[in-house]
Scaffold this motif. Structure first.
Motif, mmCIF file in Angstrom:
data_model
loop_
_atom_site.group_PDB
_atom_site.id
_atom_site.type_symbol
_atom_site.label_atom_id
_atom_site.label_comp_id
_atom_site.label_asym_id
_atom_site.label_seq_id
_atom_site.Cartn_x
_atom_site.Cartn_y
_atom_site.Cartn_z
ATOM 1 N N SER B 14 45.571 89.829 42.873
ATOM 2 C CA SER B 14 46.066 89.656 41.502
ATOM 3 C C SER B 14 45.660 90.867 40.692
ATOM 4 C CB SER B 14 45.492 88.403 40.855
ATOM 5 O OG SER B 14 44.246 88.691 40.282
ATOM 6 N N ILE B 15 46.209 90.974 39.506
ATOM 7 C CA ILE B 15 45.757 92.004 38.592
ATOM 8 C C ILE B 15 44.438 91.512 37.966
ATOM 9 C CG2 ILE B 15 48.131 92.711 38.178
ATOM 10 C CD1 ILE B 15 47.852 91.456 35.402
ATOM 11 N N PRO B 16 43.667 92.378 37.296
ATOM 12 C CA PRO B 16 42.406 91.920 36.719
ATOM 13 C C PRO B 16 42.604 90.812 35.663
ATOM 14 C CG PRO B 16 42.512 94.321 36.745
ATOM 15 C CD PRO B 16 43.863 93.828 37.130
ATOM 16 N N ASN B 17 41.547 90.041 35.457
ATOM 17 C CA ASN B 17 41.510 89.007 34.409
ATOM 18 C C ASN B 17 42.541 87.892 34.565
ATOM 19 O OD1 ASN B 17 39.520 90.547 33.093
ATOM 20 N ND2 ASN B 17 41.117 91.738 32.091
ATOM 21 N N THR B 18 42.717 87.386 35.770
ATOM 22 C CA THR B 18 43.601 86.239 35.904
ATOM 23 C C THR B 18 42.851 85.037 36.457
ATOM 24 O OG1 THR B 18 44.205 87.022 38.074
ATOM 25 C CG2 THR B 18 45.708 87.560 36.305
ATOM 26 N N GLY B 19 41.533 85.149 36.566
ATOM 27 C CA GLY B 19 40.743 84.048 37.099
ATOM 28 C C GLY B 19 40.689 84.061 38.622
ATOM 29 N N LYS B 20 40.802 85.240 39.200
ATOM 30 C CA LYS B 20 40.788 85.358 40.660
ATOM 31 C C LYS B 20 39.446 84.905 41.233
ATOM 32 C CE LYS B 20 41.066 89.572 42.261
ATOM 33 N NZ LYS B 20 39.801 89.825 42.933
ATOM 34 N N THR B 21 38.349 85.383 40.624
ATOM 35 C CA THR B 21 37.030 85.030 41.133
ATOM 36 C C THR B 21 36.798 83.528 41.049
ATOM 37 O OG1 THR B 21 36.345 87.122 40.233
ATOM 38 C CG2 THR B 21 34.614 85.684 41.005
ATOM 39 N N GLY B 63 40.890 93.688 41.953
ATOM 40 C CA GLY B 63 42.007 93.606 41.015
ATOM 41 C C GLY B 63 42.780 94.916 40.994
ATOM 42 N N ALA B 64 44.096 94.833 41.165
ATOM 43 C CA ALA B 64 44.908 96.052 41.199
ATOM 44 C C ALA B 64 46.235 95.762 40.524
ATOM 45 C CB ALA B 64 45.140 96.481 42.643
ATOM 46 N N TYR B 65 46.773 96.761 39.850
ATOM 47 C CA TYR B 65 48.031 96.538 39.151
ATOM 48 C C TYR B 65 49.240 96.750 40.046
ATOM 49 C CZ TYR B 65 45.601 96.043 34.789
ATOM 50 O OH TYR B 65 44.800 95.572 33.801
ATOM 51 N N ALA B 66 49.081 97.602 41.060
ATOM 52 C CA ALA B 66 50.244 97.876 41.900
ATOM 53 C C ALA B 66 49.772 98.460 43.221
ATOM 54 C CB ALA B 66 51.180 98.849 41.212
#
Lengths: 158, 666
Positions: B14-21, B63-66
């Motif tokens: 996912s991109i950062p700050n989406t609650g992945k952790t 977290g990565a955008y692309a």
């Protein structure tokens, strides 16, 4: 419409529309991957206490922090500025775009007839208080500088 | 019949700050292992959980955008996808703002790998049209709330279904400029993906080849390379921009359309509470003082609470040692073995355990700061200052907390946003005056100087430590030790309440890492010092004839211009175990008697100052070195830190001692 660089826009309340992501490829690619693309609307939310770092929000949603150097790499057009930043001749008419304060501030302004969408004429901008007049009303409204900073007007240009 | 358990690799992206952790912790609980991604300082987390008859191994991607990399994290994600494609991709999008997440989701979805999309924080925007998203993305979409656990059983069921039947029915098509479409179609017909790439969509691979400046080894110097380059320049000439940017635009145009389709009502307004809090915490005048106040509070909590706990643990250790020494089994052993056990091994263990309370408290505090969203604000507030050192604002917190203890501060560099920042910060943290060094300085200054002067000397040492960090930071920036810095565009997420589960698991993981990875290095380091001071066996430990003493005398010409005698060199060698040991070591080396008198006899005030300056800057203690090794994942950085410290200490002491002599002090 007047094309303006974002470099004149380091003032909270300014809104601009991105025309091009600029020539720095790293910055352009980063912004594009974050979904910040030409056509997006940037709000300058605030400057960091030590300057050069700026908080912007994109399309009225997500906030980002970026440095001045990243912001000036963009080509944008300013579409709205705070009332204190207008530089037209006296008695120019502006359309109110947005009230950038909290709920109390919005109520206070609306009670005095200052609301988004209405046209106001600036009678005296240099002194304090700033005197403005709503086009369809007789009454002259006196605004403090702090209040005027939070009234964002559209740049009609020309 | 033997039961066959198949392990299925699922990648969480996912991109950062989406609650992945939060989702990762929710799915895997405490069965997590950490390591480094190959060759970089980015941490790799893998968790496990059972699903029906399968064993799932969930890889937490950074977290990565692309997939077209700008940052170190994105390079890691890209390399992972193309070299070891997972069986299933589990992608997370944030229900509050699906537009910004969809860019990556669409890109992943085009890869053709089996995929499940989880829409997180569904409780905050419940009117999203999930079936519509699912139709357009061509993959199952499950609404969840990782925080409350809602939707997790459904997510697991969906994963199970996809494992059973991994065939993708269709892959979304994103319209691009006709020339780009034509080129990518032509290229996709030419490439024959083999090995791990076989299950990927050829069009997706063609796009990867076109977007990226550096081509894979297998393609270099073939007819294909020229062909790709020609096509790329054709497309770029016609669109007037890099292909990566054109593709991102196309993806986000598709995302915008999808947002309109899937949102039937007005999107939720931006979080007003966050705005209200930011109005105070990021205020032009109040923001910085509040930040410093919060830092002071953190410092007090970590070290104010940590120090007594450390003492408590230390006392327990000493008591255990005293008890062990009198045990018949131990006391019957030879002197050599006893000394090895207690002065080497046991002391090494003592050093390791002494760090436990501080590391735990440090990471509890850091998790709270990070998970609440304040970390991004702190970075914003301090960015201007830190930018001058080539760092971003988050690094300030590490450098500041390094003044308590270097070890957790270096372990905390994990939160920094780029490899570049992590390495620079790791190299700078050891120059901050930690409390262990402070103990040495307090002791020596009170002996060597009058009560009126001593506090000023301490103050000067703090000042010197700050100045050293700035000067060395500028130096590292000029020589570009860690490569070029990345553009600074950082998301400021809304404030969130940290969850207990996240904070606890994070702290536990750090302690486990420290124990498994750093502890052996620390114990080994302590044993090396013991070895040098104990042998040869028939001379007094750490005396002139011991190897440490001989080493000290060997190096004493080098230290003569600094006014440091061989006895003190041996003490510095002891300081490698832990800097506070320096004082105790001096007592041993001078051979007993009143230590204060001994020091006054042997060391002049100027020599003492030079010795303290050396103590401040030279190679950090073994635990710090071990922390640098495990965080950077590189021996080069570790050795660099080791010798940088020695060099800086030598130069600083030389300047001080020689200018002192010239000015007529002694």
């Amino acid at each position: 419409m007047k094309k303006t660089d974002c470099k004149f826009s380091r003032q909270p309340g300014v809104e601009c529309i991105i025309h091009s992501l600029g020539s720095d490829e790293m910055i352009a690619q980063r912004l594009a991957q974050m979904g910040i693309l030409p056509g997006a609307r940037l709000h300058i939310v605030r400057l960091a206490p030590l300057g050069t770092t700026i908080e912007v929000s994109v399309d009225g949603g997500q906030s980002f922090a970026m440095r001045n150097s990243e912001l000036v790499a963009l080509e944008c057009e300013i579409v709205a500025i705070p009332l204190t930043a207008v530089d037209g001749p006296p008695h120019t008419t502006y359309r109110i775009h947005r009230l950038a304060g909290g709920r109390t501030f919005r109520h206070r302004m609306e009670a005095r007839g200052i609301e988004p969408g209405c046209f106001i004429k600036i009678l005296d901008q240099t002194g304090s208080p700033i005197r403005v007049q709503r086009l369809d009303q007789e009454e002259i409204v006196k605004l403090g500088r702090g209040e005027a900073n939070k009234i964002i007007v559209k740049v009609t240009g020309g | 019949m033997v039961e066959h358990v198949e392990e299925i690799v699922v990648a969480l992206s996912s991109i950062p700050n989406t609650g992945k952790t939060t989702l990762f912790n929710r799915l895997t609980g405490s069965s997590q292992t950490t390591g480094n991604w190959p060759g970089v300082s980015v941490k790799k987390k893998v968790g496990h959980f059972p699903l029906g008859e399968y064993k799932i191994s969930l890889v937490d991607l950074p977290g990565a955008y692309a997939l077209s990399p700008v940052t170190e994290e994105e390079k890691v994600v890209r390399a992972y996808f193309l070299k070891t494609p997972p069986a299933i991709v589990l992608n997370i999008i944030d229900a509050r703002n699906i537009y910004r997440c969809l860019g990556q989701t669409l890109q992943m979805s085009m890869s053709g790998l089996p995929m499940v999309v989880a829409v997180n924080m569904m409780d905050e925007n419940s009117q999203l049209d999930i079936p519509c998203l699912s139709t357009h993305l061509g993959v199952p979409v499950v609404p969840i709330s990782a925080r409350s656990g809602r939707g997790i059983p459904e997510l697991k069921q969906t994963l199970y279904r996809v494992i059973e039947d991994p065939e993708r029915t269709h892959i979304p098509h994103i319209s691009c400029p006709p020339i780009l479409e034509a080129v990518s179609r032509a290229l996709s017909e030419k490439i024959i993906p083999g090995g791990p790439l076989a299950k990927m969509n050829a069009n997706f691979l063609a796009m990867r080849l076109l977007e990226e400046k550096t081509l894979p080894q297998s393609i270099r110097n073939t007819g294909m390379e020229n062909c790709i380059k020609k096509w790329r320049s054709q497309v770029e000439k016609s669109t007037g921009e890099a292909i990566a940017i054109t593709c991102a635009k196309c993806r986000f145009n598709a995302a915008r359309g999808l947002v309109l389709e899937a949102t039937h009502q007005k999107p939720p307004p931006p979080d007003e509470n966050s705005q209200r809090i930011d109005h105070i915490l990021l205020h032009r005048w109040v923001g910085l003082p509040l930040f410093l106040l919060i830092m002071l509070l953190l410092f007090q909590v970590i070290y104010g609470l940590g120090a007594p706990l450390q003492n408590f643990v230390g006392q327990g250790f000493d008591a255990a040692e005293a008890w062990l020494r009198v045990q018949p089994l131990v006391s019957r052993q030879s002197d050599l073995l006893q000394s090895f056990l207690f002065d080497g091994f046991w002391q090494g263990l003592g050093v390791v355990t002494a760090f436990f309370p501080i590391i735990a408290l440090f990471f509890i505090c850091m998790s709270l700061v990070e998970a609440s969203g304040y970390m991004a604000r702190a970075a914003f507030l301090m960015d201007n200052l830190m930018h001058r050192l080539g760092l971003d604002g988050k690094a300030f917190i590490n450098l500041l907390l390094g003044f308590g203890c270097n070890v957790p501060a270096i372990m905390g560099t994990r939160i920094l946003s780029s490899h570049h920042h992590r390495v620079i910060t790791m190299l700078l943290v050891p120059f901050s005056l930690c409390t262990a060094r402070l103990q040495v300085f307090v002791f020596l200054t009170t002996i060597l100087f009058s009560a009126a002067v001593a506090p000023w000397i301490l103050f000067a040492f703090y000042l010197g430590s700050f100045i050293a960090i700035i000067v060395i930071g500028l130096f590292l920036k000029i020589i570009r030790m860690a490569g070029k810095s990345e553009p600074f565009i950082m998301e400021i997420p809304p404030y969130r309440m940290p969850t207990f589960n996240n904070v606890w698991l994070r702290t536990w993981r750090q302690l486990k890492d420290f124990l498994c990875q750093a502890a052996p290095l620390i114990v080994a380091g302590v044993i090396v010092v013991w070895f040098l001071t104990y042998f040869p066996a028939d001379v007094p430990a750490a005396g002139a004839e011991s190897w440490a003493g001989q080493l000290g005398q060997f190096f004493s010409p080098l230290f003569h211009p600094l006014g440091i005698h061989w006895q003190e060199i041996v003490a510095l060698l002891f300081g490698f175990i832990a800097k506070e040991i320096v004082v105790g070591a001096l007592a041993v080396i001078y051979g007993g008697g009143d230590l204060s008198n001994q020091i006054i006899q042997h060391i002049s005030p100027l020599q003492g100052l030079s010795f303290m300056v050396f103590t401040l800057f030279y190679t950090p203690c073994v635990a710090t070195i071990a922390a640098i090794r495990i965080e950077s994942g590189s021996w080069t950085v570790t050795l660099y830190s080791f010798f940088l410290g020695l060099a800086v200490a030598w130069v600083a002491s030389l300047l001080l001692y020689q200018s002192g002599l010239i000015l007529g002090f002694s």
